[in-house]
Write an enzyme that holds these catalytic residues in place. Structure first.
Site, PDB file in Angstrom:
ATOM      1  N   ASP A  33       0.827  -1.224   0.000  1.00 31.84           N
ATOM      2  CA  ASP A  33       0.000   0.000   0.000  1.00 31.84           C
ATOM      3  C   ASP A  33       0.851   1.260   0.000  1.00 31.84           C
ATOM      4  O   ASP A  33       0.380   2.327  -0.377  1.00 31.84           O
ATOM      5  CB  ASP A  33      -1.036   0.009   1.134  1.00 31.84           C
ATOM      6  CG  ASP A  33      -0.453   0.012   2.532  1.00 31.84           C
ATOM      7  OD1 ASP A  33       0.760  -0.261   2.701  1.00 31.84           O
ATOM      8  OD2 ASP A  33      -1.216   0.296   3.484  1.00 31.84           O
ATOM      9  N   GLY A 124      -1.775  -4.834  19.110  1.00 36.67           N
ATOM     10  CA  GLY A 124      -0.419  -5.176  18.677  1.00 36.67           C
ATOM     11  C   GLY A 124      -0.335  -6.485  17.924  1.00 36.67           C
ATOM     12  O   GLY A 124       0.751  -7.035  17.739  1.00 36.67           O
ATOM     13  N   ASP A 174      -5.173   0.117   6.340  1.00 39.07           N
ATOM     14  CA  ASP A 174      -5.858  -0.246   7.586  1.00 39.07           C
ATOM     15  C   ASP A 174      -7.054   0.670   7.846  1.00 39.07           C
ATOM     16  O   ASP A 174      -8.157   0.208   8.148  1.00 39.07           O
ATOM     17  CB  ASP A 174      -4.882  -0.162   8.771  1.00 39.07           C
ATOM     18  CG  ASP A 174      -3.639  -1.004   8.543  1.00 39.07           C
ATOM     19  OD1 ASP A 174      -3.653  -1.848   7.629  1.00 39.07           O
ATOM     20  OD2 ASP A 174      -2.652  -0.805   9.276  1.00 39.07           O
TER      21      ASP A 174
HETATM   22  C1  GLA Z   1       0.709  -2.132   8.440  1.00 38.42           C
HETATM   23  C2  GLA Z   1       0.468  -0.759   7.845  1.00 38.42           C
HETATM   24  C3  GLA Z   1      -0.290  -0.879   6.527  1.00 38.42           C
HETATM   25  C4  GLA Z   1       0.415  -1.858   5.584  1.00 38.42           C
HETATM   26  C5  GLA Z   1       0.720  -3.163   6.296  1.00 38.42           C
HETATM   27  C6  GLA Z   1       1.543  -4.096   5.470  1.00 38.42           C
HETATM   28  O1  GLA Z   1      -0.515  -2.726   8.785  1.00 38.42           O
HETATM   29  O2  GLA Z   1      -0.283   0.030   8.727  1.00 38.42           O
HETATM   30  O3  GLA Z   1      -0.426   0.399   5.927  1.00 38.42           O
HETATM   31  O4  GLA Z   1       1.572  -1.285   5.043  1.00 38.42           O
HETATM   32  O5  GLA Z   1       1.411  -2.951   7.520  1.00 38.42           O
HETATM   33  O6  GLA Z   1       0.832  -4.513   4.350  1.00 38.42           O
END
Ligand code: GLA
Length: 388
Positions: A33, A124, A174
């Site tokens: 992303d 976490g 996310d």
């Molecule tokens: C974390 C970051 C996301 C993405 C993932 C890996 O969750 O917050 O933005 O980069 O790692 O895919």
């Protein structure tokens, strides 16, 4: 004690609204992303719940029910990241404060707030518990402030809170998933164009999330190192492909032609990203033709790539994935989220879910001496606000 009753006890009035924002699991498209790539997350039925009311002044008073901690801060000095007594904001309060700060930056109306919140997203564990907190507060402030913003826009405000205020350089996936989830669906999201579509999960399958119990404190620095390796790869490949802006612009075939020019480590990182983006496209096609086997094979391939090329797995996650090969009803398994510990996601035939979970728990205990917490999840709707 539920949040509504606690709110009434603390503030001697009824809340004006209840907000809910879910955690997420990512089915495919990991660490892409921040490379303008394609991702395929789903919001899950574990969420942050917030009871809130606006106030006529600029004071925000929040109670974190799970931590049994409260904080009060002012909206006029958010930059300072201090509470009303000038003490540094506790870690958990930086997420709502960061959201208020980001909304203010946008010129949006942010009211004072009284709030009580709780969460059943494991913290976490790579299930985006912090993004869920951000999106719940952003959605609540949207209602209290009387302005409008769609899910993607809200997610971007939250991402800025996380990147600039909290100081974690994450991508948009996310917050996007928490804001836009669709029950029963994965979300095919193009992080470059910001276009997206829900893709139905195969009928008769279950999403099983298994927590390795491993937490790595260096996750943030390792995450930033990976980001920087991707940027270096783009700079180096521009010598041959001058028009590229990110790894999204390189096809697997082009990559095969020029990867020899990259230092080995950078080449491995970039190869993961280029091929992972292609895997998401194949995965969407597999979903469209209802091919759980093909989808699962892409999940296994994604895990191998995160383990061998991107090097963000840990032995416990590898064990969880390998165990599934011997278990009944599993189409595919992989680590989910940033890695370095946290959870795996398993796509399992629904009628085998209980047997699968029992086998995974027993196998993990036997191989590692650790218990695994397993969550049988369903893809859920994204953030919502109910006014009372
Ligand atoms: C974390 C970051 C996301 C993405 C993932 C890996 O969750 O917050 O933005 O980069 O790692 O895919």
């Amino acid at each position: 004690m539920d949040i509504q009753n606690t709110f009434t006890q603390i503030f001697s009035k009824q809340p004006a609204l209840l907000a809910r924002a879910p955690g997420r699991v990512n089915l495919l498209g990991e660490h892409v992303d921040y490379n303008d790539g394609l991702v395929l997350p789903a919001a899950i039925d574990r969420a942050v719940y917030l009871a809130a009311a606006g106030t006529g002044d600029s004071t925000v008073t929040l109670h974190a029910l799970d931590l049994k901690e409260s904080v009060t801060f002012k909206l006029e000095n958010l930059e300072e990241k201090v509470d009303i007594n000038g003490q540094p904001l506790p870690g958990w309060a930086r997420y709502p404060a960061g959201v208020a700060w980001s909304l203010q930056k946008e010129g949006l109306r942010v009211t004072g707030m009284q709030g009580v919140f709780t969460s059943d997203v494991p913290i976490g564990a790579g299930l985006s518990s912090s993004a869920a907190v951000e999106v719940a507060f952003a959605a609540a402030w949207r209602t209290l402030g009387g302005w409008e913003a769609d899910g993607v826009t809200l997610a971007r405000y939250c991402q800025r809170a996380e990147n600039v205020y909290v100081g974690v350089n994450s991508g948009l996936m996310d917050q996007f998933a928490s804001a836009n989830g669709v029950a029963g669906h994965a979300l095919y999201f193009d992080t470059r164009s910001l276009e997206w579509e829900p893709a139905p999960l195969p009928p008769g399958t279950a999403l099983v999330i298994a927590d390795s119990g491993v937490r790595r404190s260096l996750t943030t620095s390792a995450y930033n190192e990976r980001r920087s390796a991707c940027e270096q790869a783009v700079e180096m490949l521009k010598r041959f492909l001058p028009d590229i802006k990110s790894l999204r612009d390189i096809s697997p075939t082009e990559f095969a032609a020029y990867s020899i020019e990259l230092p080995r480590e950078i080449s491995k990182r970039a190869e993961h990203v280029v091929k992972e983006i292609a895997r998401v496209e194949s995965a969407l096609n597999a979903l469209k033709r209802n091919d759980s086997h093909a989808f699962g094979a892409l999940m296994y391939a994604g895990h191998a790539s995160l383990r061998d090329l991107y090097e963000v797995s840990v032995p416990e996650l590898d064990t969880l994935v390998e165990l599934t090969r011997e278990l009944p009803g599993c189409y595919g398994a992989r680590l989910t989220g940033a890695g370095f510990g946290g959870c795996t996601i398993n796509l399992v035939k629904a009628e085998f879910a209980d047997e699968f979970i029992a086998g995974l728990k027993a196998g993990y205990l036997q191989k590692t001496g650790r218990e695994t917490q397993v969550y049988l999840c369903h893809a859920s709707d994204g953030a919502s606000v109910t006014t009372l």
